[in-house]
Each structure stands twice: as C-alpha cells, then as structure tokens.
Scaffold this motif. Structure first.
Motif, PDB file in Angstrom:
ATOM      1  N   GLU A 162       0.838  -1.205   0.000  1.00  0.00           N
ATOM      2  CA  GLU A 162       0.000   0.000   0.000  1.00  0.00           C
ATOM      3  C   GLU A 162       0.871   1.252   0.000  1.00  0.00           C
ATOM      4  OE1 GLU A 162      -2.727   2.372  -0.320  1.00  0.00           O
ATOM      5  OE2 GLU A 162      -3.783   0.676   0.565  1.00  0.00           O
ATOM      6  N   LYS A 187       1.121   1.274  -7.690  1.00  0.00           N
ATOM      7  CA  LYS A 187       1.447   0.221  -6.734  1.00  0.00           C
ATOM      8  C   LYS A 187       2.184  -0.902  -7.461  1.00  0.00           C
ATOM      9  CE  LYS A 187      -1.068   2.519  -3.799  1.00  0.00           C
ATOM     10  NZ  LYS A 187      -0.412   3.382  -2.801  1.00  0.00           N
ATOM     11  N   ILE A 207      -4.372   0.290  -5.485  1.00  0.00           N
ATOM     12  CA  ILE A 207      -4.089  -0.956  -4.794  1.00  0.00           C
ATOM     13  C   ILE A 207      -4.999  -2.089  -5.265  1.00  0.00           C
ATOM     14  CG2 ILE A 207      -5.615  -0.388  -2.848  1.00  0.00           C
ATOM     15  CD1 ILE A 207      -2.238  -2.157  -2.448  1.00  0.00           C
TER      16      ILE A 207
END
Length: 279
Positions: A162, A187, A207
C-alpha cells in the motif's frame, strides 16, 4: 518417528499450529530507532505501525542467534526441521545452519535439517505444513527433505504494498521515484525469484488493480491448485484479504485457503496495508 518443526518468526503460525506441540517459533527482533521489539506473542502490530509511521528511519531487524537455534533443536524429537526466511533477505538461515553444526558438535549426532524457504511470511508457514504432512505420512527423514525441497522449488510468493515508505527509508527506492509513485498512486506487484530474492513483475494504478494483477499472475503460475494450499498474510487490512479470497475462489479451486495477520518481521516488510499471497 517423533519430529519437531522450528520456524523463524517471519513465518506466521496459524492458531491451530500454535497449539500443535510439533511446532516452535524462534523470534527475530526489531528496532524502531531505540525502541526494541521481540517478534513473539507480545508483538503489538498497531503500536509497531504507529512507531514506524512517526519515525524518519527504516526499522531494522536482527535474526535469532545460533545459540537460540541450538536451544530449539534440543528437544526429544528424533527428526528436527528448521524453516527460515529466505537467505537472500536475512541471516536467519545461516544462523540456523550454524546452530545445527554447533548442536552436533556439542550434543552429538541428531537428524536436523534447515530449509531455506526462498520465501517469507506465509511461504514459511505452508512449507512447515508440508513438512508435517510428510512426517505424518510416515516418510523417512531423507524422503521428507526431498519432498519439501521439491515443494519449495514450486512455491510462488507475491505481494503488493500500500505504501512505499519503507522502501524509500531503507534506500531501495529513491525519494523521487517514491514521490512519483505515490503521486500517481502506482502500486508495484512484487514476487519472489527462484533464488529467494525479490523482483517487480507488474504495476498498476491503485491498490485494488495491483492486487487483482497479483492474483491473476499467481493463479496462472500455480499448477494443480486443487492439490495446494493458498495462504494470505495481510498487514492491517482484513477487508482487502477477504476480497482477495473471494476473487481467488472465482478463478481457481484450491485445497484450502488460509488467512493470517502479519507478525512483526512480515509487518516490517509488508508495511501498513500490504498483502502477501503464496501458493
């Protein structure tokens, strides 16, 4: 034959395994600035994450001493196995091996084998479970080693972070790259190599998309999923882990799926919101 499985604390034991007398966890230790944490049942994830977020420095860890491994090997079991964090990421494997040699020199002959997981977190967990499966099936010490080595060679480990702050703090990602990635909400999807190192295999905006990419890649790489246990470790994101389980079930049928919270060392690597999947 009686047996014992020693797992360093980067491998999260399930509640069932904690109650099973065949397993023992040997703790690593963590330092956040001057604050000292033992990665055992006293580990407080929320307090740890708060301290990490407030510190400008990257947390550091130390592996168990060879003497601590000698102590773990000194049990009544005839077969003793140790499972450690990848030797590419930690000195735990070398410490466990030195502990094995010290035990044999000081205590005499005993069947002890140390497995380099070439993984981390729940990768170690499923390897430990495989050792137990082989022992309960009545395999010899040598046969267990052969089967588990084959199992490790076929294991796939992936994770999504994250936050990239830990990578930035420890110098593995430049400030500029971290700033750009955070600004664009990029990410990375990371995976373990065959040697136990870490590489980036993909990236995504957000994410959710990154986790979906990780799952699709892992399922595609997993041969005969019905014969395998898939394991998930999450750092302070149970909802994300639950959603990952549902997505996985829609793509493949595994023998079982287990979900655990990251312990200390895995929390340090995964950081707040990180998720690790192994199959």
């Amino acid at each position: 034959m009686s047996y014992k499985i020693v797992v360093d604390s980067c491998g999260e034991l399930t509640e069932q395994l904690k109650q099973d007398g065949h397993f023992e966890s040997v703790p690593l230790e963590i330092f956040v600035d001057d604050y000292h944490i033992v990665d055992d049942e006293t580990f407080n994830q929320q307090e740890f994450l708060k301290r990490v977020a407030e510190s400008p420095n990257c947390p550091k860890s130390t592996c168990p001493s060879p003497e601590r491994y000698v102590e773990a090997y000194g049990c009544g079991a005839e077969h003793v196995y140790a499972v450690t964090l990848s030797a590419q990421l930690s000195g735990s494997y070398n410490s466990a091996e030195l502990g094995r040699k010290l035990y044999l020199e000081e205590k005499g002959e005993k069947q002890i084998h140390v497995f380099d997981s070439k993984s981390a977190s729940v990768g170690e967990t499923v390897i430990a479970m495989k050792i137990q499966e082989c022992e309960e099936a009545g395999l010899s010490f040598e046969e267990v080693i052969q089967k588990v080595d084959e199992f490790i060679a076929g294991l796939n480990t992936s994770f999504v972070l994250e936050t990239l702050e830990t990578l930035r703090k420890n110098g593995r990602l430049s400030n500029i790259k971290a700033f750009v990635a955070n600004t664009l909400n990029i990410k990375p999807v990371m995976a373990g190599t065959a040697e136990g190192a870490i590489c980036q295999i993909a990236q995504a905006r957000g994410i959710g998309k990154a986790v979906n990419k990780m799952i699709a890649d892992l399922v595609a790489k997993t041969a005969n999923p019905r014969e395998k246990i898939l394991a998930i470790a999450h750092c302070n994101c149970p909802k994300r882990a639950k959603e990952a389980v549902e997505r996985i079930k829609g793509l493949a049928e595994f023998k079982d799926i287990i979900v655990v919270e990251t312990a200390g060392i895995s929390s340090m690597y995964a950081s707040d919101g990180g998720i690790i999947i192994v199959a």
